[in-house]
Design a protein around this motif. Structure first.
Motif, PDB file in Angstrom:
ATOM      1  N   LYS A  57      -9.580  30.773   6.515  1.00 47.20           N
ATOM      2  CA  LYS A  57      -8.444  29.877   6.672  1.00 47.20           C
ATOM      3  C   LYS A  57      -7.781  29.673   5.320  1.00 47.20           C
ATOM      4  O   LYS A  57      -8.449  29.493   4.314  1.00 47.20           O
ATOM      5  CB  LYS A  57      -8.888  28.521   7.212  1.00 47.20           C
ATOM      6  CG  LYS A  57      -9.027  28.439   8.708  1.00 47.20           C
ATOM      7  CD  LYS A  57      -9.338  27.013   9.136  1.00 47.20           C
ATOM      8  CE  LYS A  57      -9.449  26.906  10.656  1.00 47.20           C
ATOM      9  NZ  LYS A  57      -9.753  25.516  11.078  1.00 47.20           N
ATOM     10  N   LYS A  58      -6.451  29.699   5.299  1.00 46.89           N
ATOM     11  CA  LYS A  58      -5.729  29.429   4.062  1.00 46.89           C
ATOM     12  C   LYS A  58      -4.320  28.962   4.398  1.00 46.89           C
ATOM     13  O   LYS A  58      -3.823  29.185   5.514  1.00 46.89           O
ATOM     14  CB  LYS A  58      -5.693  30.664   3.169  1.00 46.89           C
ATOM     15  CG  LYS A  58      -4.962  31.855   3.761  1.00 46.89           C
ATOM     16  CD  LYS A  58      -4.988  33.052   2.835  1.00 46.89           C
ATOM     17  CE  LYS A  58      -4.306  32.796   1.519  1.00 46.89           C
ATOM     18  NZ  LYS A  58      -4.188  34.011   0.688  1.00 46.89           N
ATOM     19  N   THR A  59      -3.687  28.331   3.431  1.00 48.03           N
ATOM     20  CA  THR A  59      -2.292  27.909   3.570  1.00 48.03           C
ATOM     21  C   THR A  59      -1.391  29.025   3.070  1.00 48.03           C
ATOM     22  O   THR A  59      -1.566  29.515   1.956  1.00 48.03           O
ATOM     23  CB  THR A  59      -2.032  26.622   2.774  1.00 48.03           C
ATOM     24  OG1 THR A  59      -2.877  25.582   3.278  1.00 48.03           O
ATOM     25  CG2 THR A  59      -0.579  26.200   2.898  1.00 48.03           C
ATOM     26  N   PRO A 305      -0.371  25.519   7.010  1.00 42.93           N
ATOM     27  CA  PRO A 305      -1.769  25.314   6.640  1.00 42.93           C
ATOM     28  C   PRO A 305      -2.725  25.876   7.691  1.00 42.93           C
ATOM     29  O   PRO A 305      -2.355  26.089   8.858  1.00 42.93           O
ATOM     30  CB  PRO A 305      -1.879  23.786   6.572  1.00 42.93           C
ATOM     31  CG  PRO A 305      -0.860  23.304   7.567  1.00 42.93           C
ATOM     32  CD  PRO A 305       0.259  24.314   7.545  1.00 42.93           C
ATOM     33  N   ASP A 306      -3.981  26.116   7.262  1.00 45.57           N
ATOM     34  CA  ASP A 306      -5.084  26.504   8.167  1.00 45.57           C
ATOM     35  C   ASP A 306      -4.757  27.740   8.994  1.00 45.57           C
ATOM     36  O   ASP A 306      -5.091  27.826  10.182  1.00 45.57           O
ATOM     37  CB  ASP A 306      -5.453  25.349   9.102  1.00 45.57           C
ATOM     38  CG  ASP A 306      -5.927  24.118   8.341  1.00 45.57           C
ATOM     39  OD1 ASP A 306      -6.509  24.300   7.248  1.00 45.57           O
ATOM     40  OD2 ASP A 306      -5.729  22.992   8.835  1.00 45.57           O
ATOM     41  N   GLU A 356     -12.603  31.166  12.832  1.00 46.93           N
ATOM     42  CA  GLU A 356     -13.001  31.179  11.426  1.00 46.93           C
ATOM     43  C   GLU A 356     -14.473  31.582  11.309  1.00 46.93           C
ATOM     44  O   GLU A 356     -15.326  31.103  12.042  1.00 46.93           O
ATOM     45  CB  GLU A 356     -12.792  29.800  10.799  1.00 46.93           C
ATOM     46  CG  GLU A 356     -13.099  29.768   9.316  1.00 46.93           C
ATOM     47  CD  GLU A 356     -12.901  28.394   8.711  1.00 46.93           C
ATOM     48  OE1 GLU A 356     -12.966  28.273   7.473  1.00 46.93           O
ATOM     49  OE2 GLU A 356     -12.684  27.434   9.487  1.00 46.93           O
TER      50      GLU A 356
END
Length: 383
Positions: A57-59, A305-306, A356
């Motif tokens: 997960k990343k922005t 995000p996420d 994830e």
């Protein structure tokens, strides 16, 4: 007696054949048992080694991409404001010039002569005015004493006013002559780059009739593009939150060349194309962007995000759509149909189909299939 002997011989022969058959059968069984006892065990089934990567997960930034074209903020056609013979081109074709630089000279002789004439007329009118003023002063004293008629006094007053008007007229002629003389030198009205010269030295140029050259401003510069009306809502929401950053990518490049800001959106959607004209202002100090050039622009409208990210190399395609191979139970291949989101570098966002921490297979995709046993290789750090 003879028949009995024949029967006895036949029985003996049959017995010998039976004994020989039993002996051969036993030898065959011994040989078979001996061969089975000495054979190597069957090899284990081959398990395909595969590289894997975890779903993270990343922005990520969300962009809107468009084809765009470069336009100058100002483009000036250089023309003469006075007629005359072109005497000199002081700046070469294609030169980068600063505001106020001398570009062309028109022969100034006629304009210098006109200025000299106007200045001489001013000097004459100044002398005339001085005499008329003195004459009126003397007439005032005589009129008070009764030695000068009223009509003569009025004539002297009129002469003074005529001299004042004549002087003012010729002073205006001097300013006009000075302007015409200054117009014989054509200076750059802005910072920019000259184009190709269109009038050779010696050409008789006319007022606003002969084009000498063009001068375009290159820094800053406009990038014009046409978002669809479906994207307009997202763009307006992003504008309400603050300035929208615009990145420019030159043809054949994957990295941003220049950055600027969205500065203009038109007030009407083109009904024939369903698009609207928008424009960004880009700094172009190195002059890498040129008017008429086609580029790509990216509008940074928000952050997501996420986002679940996987390497783009892990994607496969079939008639059912895009899919990923995921390491399933017992190190077997599990195929997942996925829907894709935006990309960020070498990664792509997955909107559905994985979670994830899932391990997706990133290599040897052509050599594996659903349900096959695999041997995951150690993961490399995510980029």
């Amino acid at each position: 007696m003879r028949k009995w002997k024949i029967a006895l011989g036949t029985a003996v022969a049959l017995g010998a054949i039976s004994v020989a058959s039993v002996h051969l059968l036993d030898m065959g069984n011994l040989s078979l048992n001996a061969g089975t006892a000495g054979a190597a065990p069957a090899p284990a089934a081959f398990v395909m080694p595969v590289p894997v990567a975890s779903v993270v997960k990343k922005t990520i930034p969300i962009y809107l991409d468009y084809a765009a074209r470069i336009e100058p903020i100002r483009s000036i056609t250089l023309q003469a404001r006075v007629p005359g013979y072109l005497q000199e081109q002081t700046a070469q074709d294609g030169a980068d010039v600063r505001q106020g630089d001398l570009l062309y000279k028109i022969s100034p002789d006629d304009f210098q002569a006109a200025l000299d004439q106007a200045q001489a007329q001013v000097q004459r009118d100044t002398a005339t005015l001085d005499y008329a003023r003195s004459n009126l002063g003397r007439g005032s004293e005589l009129a008070k004493s009764g030695y000068l008629a009223k009509d003569s006094f009025d004539q002297r007053t009129s002469t003074l006013r005529e001299a004042q008007a004549s002087l003012a007229l010729n002073q205006a002629a001097v300013r006009t002559a000075e302007l015409n003389l200054s117009y014989s030198q054509i200076h750059a009205p802005l910072n920019g780059r000259l184009g190709r010269n269109q009038a050779s030295v010696g050409t008789l140029v006319s007022v606003a009739g002969t084009v000498l050259n063009t001068l375009v401003q290159l820094d800053p510069i406009y990038v014009t593009f046409n978002p669809s009306e479906t994207d307009l809502t997202e763009i307006e929401q992003a504008r309400a939150a603050g300035p929208i950053e615009v990145e420019v990518l030159l043809p054949g490049q994957t990295e941003t060349s220049q950055k600027g800001e969205l500065t203009f959106i038109d007030n009407t959607v083109d009904h024939s194309t369903g698009t609207i004209t928008a424009r960004a202002t880009i700094g172009n100090a190195k002059f890498t962007l040129m008017p008429g050039q086609y580029v790509r622009v990216r509008l940074h409208i928000k952050q997501q995000p996420d986002a679940l990210m996987v390497p783009q190399t892990a994607l496969g395609s079939s008639q059912l759509g895009k899919y990923l191979y995921v390491v399933g139970k017992g190190n077997t291949v599990d195929q997942r149909l996925v829907s894709l989101g935006p990309t960020s570098g070498d990664l792509v966002a997955i909107l559905s189909g994985v979670s994830e921490g899932d391990q997706v297979i990133t290599g040897n995709l052509q050599k594996i299939g659903p349900g096959m046993p695999i041997s995951p290789l150690p993961q490399k750090p995510a980029t």
